[in-house]
Design an enzyme around this catalytic site. Structure first.
Site, PDB file in Angstrom:
ATOM      1  N   ALA A 187      47.509  33.568  36.529  1.00  0.00           N
ATOM      2  CA  ALA A 187      46.559  34.828  36.749  1.00  0.00           C
ATOM      3  C   ALA A 187      47.008  34.892  38.265  1.00  0.00           C
ATOM      4  O   ALA A 187      47.462  34.167  39.078  1.00  0.00           O
ATOM      5  CB  ALA A 187      45.241  34.322  36.772  1.00  0.00           C
ATOM      6  N   PHE A 188      46.807  36.131  38.866  1.00  0.00           N
ATOM      7  CA  PHE A 188      47.194  36.661  40.100  1.00  0.00           C
ATOM      8  C   PHE A 188      46.414  35.782  41.252  1.00  0.00           C
ATOM      9  O   PHE A 188      47.120  35.631  42.279  1.00  0.00           O
ATOM     10  CB  PHE A 188      46.730  38.289  40.546  1.00  0.00           C
ATOM     11  CG  PHE A 188      45.450  38.402  40.845  1.00  0.00           C
ATOM     12  CD1 PHE A 188      44.254  38.603  40.044  1.00  0.00           C
ATOM     13  CD2 PHE A 188      45.075  38.328  42.129  1.00  0.00           C
ATOM     14  CE1 PHE A 188      42.944  38.901  40.336  1.00  0.00           C
ATOM     15  CE2 PHE A 188      43.876  38.474  42.476  1.00  0.00           C
ATOM     16  CZ  PHE A 188      42.787  38.612  41.706  1.00  0.00           C
ATOM     17  N   LYS A 189      45.605  34.871  41.009  1.00  0.00           N
ATOM     18  CA  LYS A 189      44.766  34.489  41.924  1.00  0.00           C
ATOM     19  C   LYS A 189      45.766  33.136  42.487  1.00  0.00           C
ATOM     20  O   LYS A 189      45.345  32.687  43.492  1.00  0.00           O
ATOM     21  CB  LYS A 189      43.618  33.700  41.562  1.00  0.00           C
ATOM     22  CG  LYS A 189      42.457  34.763  41.140  1.00  0.00           C
ATOM     23  CD  LYS A 189      41.003  34.661  40.714  1.00  0.00           C
ATOM     24  CE  LYS A 189      40.163  35.466  40.735  1.00  0.00           C
ATOM     25  NZ  LYS A 189      40.538  36.281  39.353  1.00  0.00           N
ATOM     26  N   ASP A 190      46.719  32.841  41.552  1.00  0.00           N
ATOM     27  CA  ASP A 190      47.765  31.781  42.109  1.00  0.00           C
ATOM     28  C   ASP A 190      48.078  32.036  43.586  1.00  0.00           C
ATOM     29  O   ASP A 190      48.145  31.151  44.162  1.00  0.00           O
ATOM     30  CB  ASP A 190      48.611  31.445  41.256  1.00  0.00           C
ATOM     31  CG  ASP A 190      48.421  30.755  40.050  1.00  0.00           C
ATOM     32  OD1 ASP A 190      47.370  29.957  40.131  1.00  0.00           O
ATOM     33  OD2 ASP A 190      48.766  30.870  38.850  1.00  0.00           O
ATOM     34  N   ALA A 214      45.326  31.330  46.319  1.00  0.00           N
ATOM     35  CA  ALA A 214      45.176  29.975  46.169  1.00  0.00           C
ATOM     36  C   ALA A 214      46.099  29.344  46.837  1.00  0.00           C
ATOM     37  O   ALA A 214      45.798  28.248  47.639  1.00  0.00           O
ATOM     38  CB  ALA A 214      44.825  29.441  44.746  1.00  0.00           C
TER      39      ALA A 214
END
Ligand SMILES: *Cc1c(COP(=O)(O)O)cnc(C)c1O
Length: 437
Positions: free
Chosen positions: A105-108, A111
């Protein structure tokens, strides 16, 4: 560069303070004092730069007083070390696949970048940092993977019972080590409220060194402006304008894009695409911000009834509704339309979307109709395999499993079930900090 609360322009914080605090005491959100302007030469050279190099150049002016250049370079190289394909789906329409990181997911990006910053800051501190994050699905996995085994950092993730997919739950609950997962008997909004309350609890903060890894943290936000520059560098030309469609929930990803625009990136429009949690499309239409309880949908990472970055949008647009709606166009779709789009795009173009990307696809397609000089870029925020049930049903065939997934199913689940009670949550945090000492 200093940072300020959206609620108080008088008190300045360093980047380091803003990252570690997560939220200012006054319940506002951190914003940079100004948007650095990137030079013309940067926009000429950008075509030759890798995404990690773009990240370094874009982020440096915000953090240069707090992180030495060489360390920032390392952090960017680590956070931006996977590919970002720009797939041509149909004429003038590209899908920027932001899901090739460890949790798909793009949140990698956010994060991993934030973990890099906190890892750097904790080098010369003996106080353990306790990260709190509420997740509606993807944040938790990305934060867990990003911070896994980061020295000096302990992570607590809250997620709503029965409202994340099995794969997402496994990404949260199978790592162990410095990562704990708390399963709240409630909704995502309940989880978010517990986290917000913890940050505002003076007694708790005196005892435990809390920090936030939600999209409200500035260290999550800054890296999310990088791929807008990257896509522009690969696709823009004299006679092609670029518009970005962003499947949105808490509006952190689109805020990253607006940061890019404020730094000088030429973007024709941002398309805010949502499911029936259409708080921001309604605001753009009517000029009134009306948070509501969230509604459960098939694009569950966008099931947000009170988008946490809304104050940042207001800060960027000076509370000017007319200006906001000139730049950001809002669209929303039902589950039925979303699933139908997944099937349609697969049959017509052979491309597989996830439910979040499908919402963005519909929004961008509608927007581009009648705008022939615009090249559209859809931010594909999650790998379709994360929502395999819905996707497989829509396209009528099984998806291939990427490597990392098989491993997840062989590990043990470890979670802490909890009532939706702030007292219980607080008790847990204090106990945990005491044990880890
Ligand atoms: C988190 C998430 C979103 C929403 O992003 P925001 O920054 O909260 O607007 C969209 N799609 C997926 C797959 C996500 O995980």
């Amino acid at each position: 560069m200093k940072f300020y609360s959206t609620k108080n322009k008088k008190k300045a914080y360093s980047f380091r303070e803003a990252v570690i605090k997560g939220l200012p005491e006054d319940n506002g959100l951190f914003m940079p004092e100004r948007f650095p302007q990137l030079s013309e030469s940067f926009f000429e050279e950008i075509k030759e730069l890798s995404i990690a190099e773009i990240a370094y150049r874009v982020i440096l002016p915000y953090v240069s007083e707090d992180i030495p250049e060489a360390d920032l370079k390392l952090i960017c190289d680590k956070a931006f070390n996977f590919e970002v394909p720009l797939v041509n789906v149909k004429k003038d329409f590209y899908s920027m696949e932001l899901y090739h990181g460890p949790t798909m997911a793009f949140k990698d990006f956010g994060a991993r970048f934030m973990a890099g910053c906190l890892g750097y800051f904790s080098k010369d501190s003996d106080k353990e940092v306790n990260i709190l994050a509420a997740t509606s699905g993807d944040t938790g996995g990305a934060v867990a993977a990003g911070f896994y085994k980061t020295p000096g950092v302990s992570v607590t993730i809250l997620y709503p019972k029965g409202k994340v997919s099995e794969l997402q739950e496994r990404q949260l609950t199978t790592l162990g080590e410095n990562i704990s997962a708390v399963e709240i008997d409630g909704t995502f909004d309940d989880c978010q409220k517990l986290v917000k309350k913890a940050f505002l609890d003076e007694e708790l903060n005196a005892r435990v060194n809390l920090s936030s890894a939600n999209s409200i943290n500035v260290a999550r936000l800054l890296p999310q402006s990088v791929y807008y520059f990257y896509a522009w560098s690969r696709l823009a030309s004299e006679d092609r304008k670029i518009a970005f469609a962003v499947p949105s929930g808490n509006f952190g990803n689109i805020t990253g894009g607006l940061f890019a625009k404020m730094m000088g990136l030429k973007v024709e429009n941002f398309i805010a695409a949502t499911n029936l949690n259409k708080i921001v499309p309604d605001y753009l239409k009517q000029g009134q911000f009306m948070p509501k309880p969230s509604i459960q949908t098939v694009s569950n990472a966008m099931d947000v009834g009170n988008p946490s970055n809304f104050d940042r949008l207001m800060s960027i647009f000076n509370k000017n509704w007319q200006l906001a709606r000139q730049v950001v166009k809002g669209y929303y779709y039902t589950d039925e339309e979303t699933l139908e789009a997944i099937g349609h795009v697969y049959r017509k173009y052979g491309y597989i979307l996830d439910p979040h990307g499908a919402v963005g696809y519909k929004a961008l397609t509608t927007y581009m109709d009648g705008r022939p000089s615009v090249t559209g870029v859809l931010l594909e925020t999650a790998h379709p395999i994360k929502f395999a049930d819905h996707v497989e049903e829509s396209i009528g065939k099984k998806l291939e499993e990427p490597e990392g997934i098989k491993d997840l199913y062989s590990r043990n689940i470890d979670k802490i079930p909890m009532k939706n009670s702030y007292d219980k949550f607080k008790e847990y945090l204090i106990e945990k900090a005491t044990v880890e000492g």
